[in-house]
Design a protein around this motif. Structure first.
Motif, short mmCIF file in Angstrom:
data_model
loop_
_atom_site.label_atom_id
_atom_site.label_comp_id
_atom_site.label_asym_id
_atom_site.label_seq_id
_atom_site.Cartn_x
_atom_site.Cartn_y
_atom_site.Cartn_z
N LEU A 148 91.36 -54.63 -21.01
CA LEU A 148 91.05 -54.52 -19.59
C LEU A 148 89.64 -55.01 -19.27
CD1 LEU A 148 92.60 -51.18 -18.28
CD2 LEU A 148 93.10 -53.50 -17.51
N SER A 149 88.72 -54.83 -20.18
CA SER A 149 87.34 -55.26 -19.94
C SER A 149 87.24 -56.77 -19.74
CB SER A 149 86.44 -54.82 -21.09
OG SER A 149 86.72 -55.56 -22.27
N ARG A 150 88.26 -57.52 -20.19
CA ARG A 150 88.24 -58.98 -20.07
C ARG A 150 89.16 -59.50 -18.96
NH1 ARG A 150 89.00 -58.63 -25.91
NH2 ARG A 150 91.15 -59.34 -25.57
N MET A 151 89.83 -58.60 -18.27
CA MET A 151 90.89 -59.03 -17.37
C MET A 151 90.48 -59.18 -15.91
SD MET A 151 93.63 -59.88 -18.90
CE MET A 151 92.56 -60.59 -20.17
N PHE A 152 89.29 -58.76 -15.55
CA PHE A 152 88.88 -58.84 -14.15
C PHE A 152 88.05 -60.10 -13.92
CE2 PHE A 152 89.99 -54.45 -14.75
CZ PHE A 152 90.64 -54.13 -13.56
N GLY A 153 88.40 -60.85 -12.86
CA GLY A 153 87.74 -62.11 -12.54
C GLY A 153 88.72 -63.04 -11.88
N ASN A 154 88.21 -64.06 -11.21
CA ASN A 154 89.05 -64.97 -10.43
C ASN A 154 89.40 -66.27 -11.14
OD1 ASN A 154 88.95 -63.09 -8.39
ND2 ASN A 154 87.37 -64.17 -7.22
N GLN A 155 88.97 -66.42 -12.36
CA GLN A 155 89.23 -67.65 -13.10
C GLN A 155 90.05 -67.36 -14.36
OE1 GLN A 155 88.62 -70.70 -12.01
NE2 GLN A 155 87.70 -69.82 -10.14
N PRO A 156 91.00 -68.24 -14.66
CA PRO A 156 91.40 -69.42 -13.90
C PRO A 156 92.16 -69.03 -12.64
CG PRO A 156 92.91 -69.08 -15.70
CD PRO A 156 91.83 -68.05 -15.88
N ASP A 157 92.13 -69.90 -11.64
CA ASP A 157 92.83 -69.60 -10.39
C ASP A 157 94.06 -70.48 -10.18
OD1 ASP A 157 91.66 -72.02 -9.89
OD2 ASP A 157 90.60 -71.39 -8.07
N ARG A 158 94.41 -71.28 -11.21
CA ARG A 158 95.57 -72.18 -11.06
C ARG A 158 96.38 -72.19 -12.35
NH1 ARG A 158 96.61 -77.69 -11.73
NH2 ARG A 158 94.48 -78.09 -12.40
N ASN A 162 98.95 -74.95 -20.59
CA ASN A 162 98.14 -74.92 -21.82
C ASN A 162 96.99 -73.92 -21.74
OD1 ASN A 162 96.67 -76.29 -19.94
ND2 ASN A 162 96.04 -77.96 -21.29
N LEU A 163 97.08 -72.91 -20.90
CA LEU A 163 96.03 -71.91 -20.80
C LEU A 163 95.92 -71.10 -22.11
CD1 LEU A 163 96.72 -70.47 -17.22
CD2 LEU A 163 94.82 -71.95 -17.89
N SER A 164 94.71 -70.65 -22.40
CA SER A 164 94.52 -69.76 -23.54
C SER A 164 95.20 -68.42 -23.26
CB SER A 164 93.03 -69.54 -23.80
OG SER A 164 92.46 -68.80 -22.72
N ASP A 165 95.39 -67.62 -24.30
CA ASP A 165 96.06 -66.33 -24.13
C ASP A 165 95.33 -65.47 -23.09
OD1 ASP A 165 97.87 -67.08 -26.00
OD2 ASP A 165 97.09 -65.83 -27.62
N GLU A 166 94.02 -65.38 -23.22
CA GLU A 166 93.25 -64.54 -22.31
C GLU A 166 93.31 -65.06 -20.88
OE1 GLU A 166 88.56 -63.58 -21.75
OE2 GLU A 166 89.40 -63.10 -23.72
N ASP A 167 93.18 -66.35 -20.70
CA ASP A 167 93.25 -66.93 -19.35
C ASP A 167 94.65 -66.76 -18.76
OD1 ASP A 167 90.62 -67.63 -19.33
OD2 ASP A 167 90.95 -69.77 -19.72
N ARG A 168 95.66 -66.95 -19.59
CA ARG A 168 97.03 -66.80 -19.09
C ARG A 168 97.29 -65.36 -18.65
NH1 ARG A 168 99.31 -67.76 -23.43
NH2 ARG A 168 99.90 -65.62 -23.98
N GLN A 169 96.82 -64.42 -19.43
CA GLN A 169 97.02 -63.01 -19.10
C GLN A 169 96.26 -62.62 -17.83
OE1 GLN A 169 95.63 -61.63 -22.86
NE2 GLN A 169 97.65 -61.75 -23.86
N ARG A 170 95.03 -63.10 -17.68
CA ARG A 170 94.26 -62.80 -16.47
C ARG A 170 94.92 -63.40 -15.24
NH1 ARG A 170 89.93 -65.24 -17.61
NH2 ARG A 170 88.99 -63.57 -18.85
#
Length: 359
Positions: A148-158, A162-170
């Protein structure tokens, strides 16, 4: 098969929830669109009541529910508008938090897909469930606080494949719990919070994007109180602003839209609808109110003018009536005086005639 009723955001408004439950069949299943808690006055009571309903309830995670988890995990600060202290200080706090973090992020059954906020146009129902399960596994695991500490934020927004695991989950969390507007290529806008009429050329309500891949199922969601109730063949928007003094809405799900049943209860206003709006939104609403009030003011002025004219007319008529009466009286008096003068004149002429004869 038991009836299923999909219900909009509760946000700690337990009294309204109880009133709605009293109008639903006692054996019906309930699908809750998330945001069980926060901003309403009874977050703890609401959460406990939902848990007590047991297997009758299926609820998806909303952004306020995730915020509760993050505050409880110590990875996010509480907001001044939060009403989560009763949960965070409860003796059964750990059990409550554990129950919340085991909730699904999306639920798909009987041709209906429920999420809290929205679905990107590139995703079909099966992909939504797959992406949601990935996040759910992290929330239910031992490292959920770090996650959860890594999940808050507006990026990526699209969305990109090929998103990374963390970016895809966010991005999955943001789409399913925060989205209102997006572009055709799946870029989410996080600023616009007004209703659907705030759409621009590129930005549209996520459900109005042409070619949306979930158009073949019925999507039920909450989150968007400014949108209000929307019922289409393949869409159910259920957040009708209970915490803002609107209504709490339940819709009986059916394979045919004509067989749906709408049930709503009126809610007391807990918060001003503009309490958490930015200055731009406030000014826009103020201008809209002024524009809306202008014809009303003109109508009122016109009405006041007409009323004054009517009063003046009545006064003039009253004066005219009195003058007419006076004239009639004067005319009568003049006629009476003239008659008396004629009578006197005749008498005098008669007397003079008599004298002449005597002489």
């Amino acid at each position: 098969m038991r009836d299923i009723y999909a219900i909009g955001d509760l946000q700690g408004c337990q009294t309204s929830f109880e009133q709605l439950l009293a109008r639903l069949p006692q054996d019906a299943d309930l699908w809750l669109a998330g945001d069980l808690v926060n901003r309403g006055p009874r977050s703890l009571d609401t959460l406990r009541q939902v848990i007590a309903l047991g297997d009758r309830v299926t609820t998806v995670l909303g952004n306020h529910d995730l915020h509760l988890l993050a505050v409880a995990a110590g990875v996010r600060q509480a907001h001044g508008s939060d009403t989560l202290d009763d949960i965070l200080n409860a003796p059964d706090r750990d059990a409550l938090i554990d129950w919340v973090r085991h909730l699904p992020l999306a639920h798909f059954a009987q041709g209906h897909l429920m999420v809290h906020a929205g679905v990107l146009p590139q995703w079909d129902a099966a992909q939504v469930v797959t992406l949601a399960r990935d996040v759910e596994q992290q929330l239910r695991g031992p490292a959920w606080k770090t996650f959860l500490s890594r999940m808050f934020g507006n990026q990526p927004d699209r969305w990109q494949d090929n998103l990374s695991d963390e970016d895809r989950q966010r991005l999955t969390i943001n789409a399913l719990t925060r989205m209102r507007f997006c572009t055709a290529d799946g870029r989410i806008d996080f600023k616009i919070k007004e209703g659907a009429d705030a759409a621009t050329g590129a930005l549209k309500p996520w459900f109005d994007i042409p070619g949306r891949r979930t158009a073949d199922v019925t999507v039920a969601f909450g989150h968007w109180s400014a949108l209000g109730l929307v019922m289409r063949d393949n869409l159910l928007a259920l957040d009708t602003g209970c915490v803002w003094g609107g209504q709490l809405t339940a819709v009986k799900l059916a394979s045919s839209p004509a067989a749906r049943e709408l049930i709503q209860v009126d809610c007391p206003r807990i918060h001003d609808p503009l309490a958490f709006a930015d200055d731009k939104t406030r000014n826009k609403v103020k201008k809209a109110d002024q524009a809306d009030d202008a014809p009303k003011a003109a109508k009122a002025a016109k009405s006041e003018k007409a009323e004054k004219a009517e009063k003046d007319g009545k006064a003039r008529n009253a004066v005219a009536g009195k003058l007419g009466k006076i004239r009639k009286i004067g005319k009568a008096e003049k006629t009476e005086k003239s008659a008396k003068a004629d009578k006197v004149d005749k008498r005098e002429r008669a007397e003079k005639g008599a004298k002449r004869k005597g002489n």
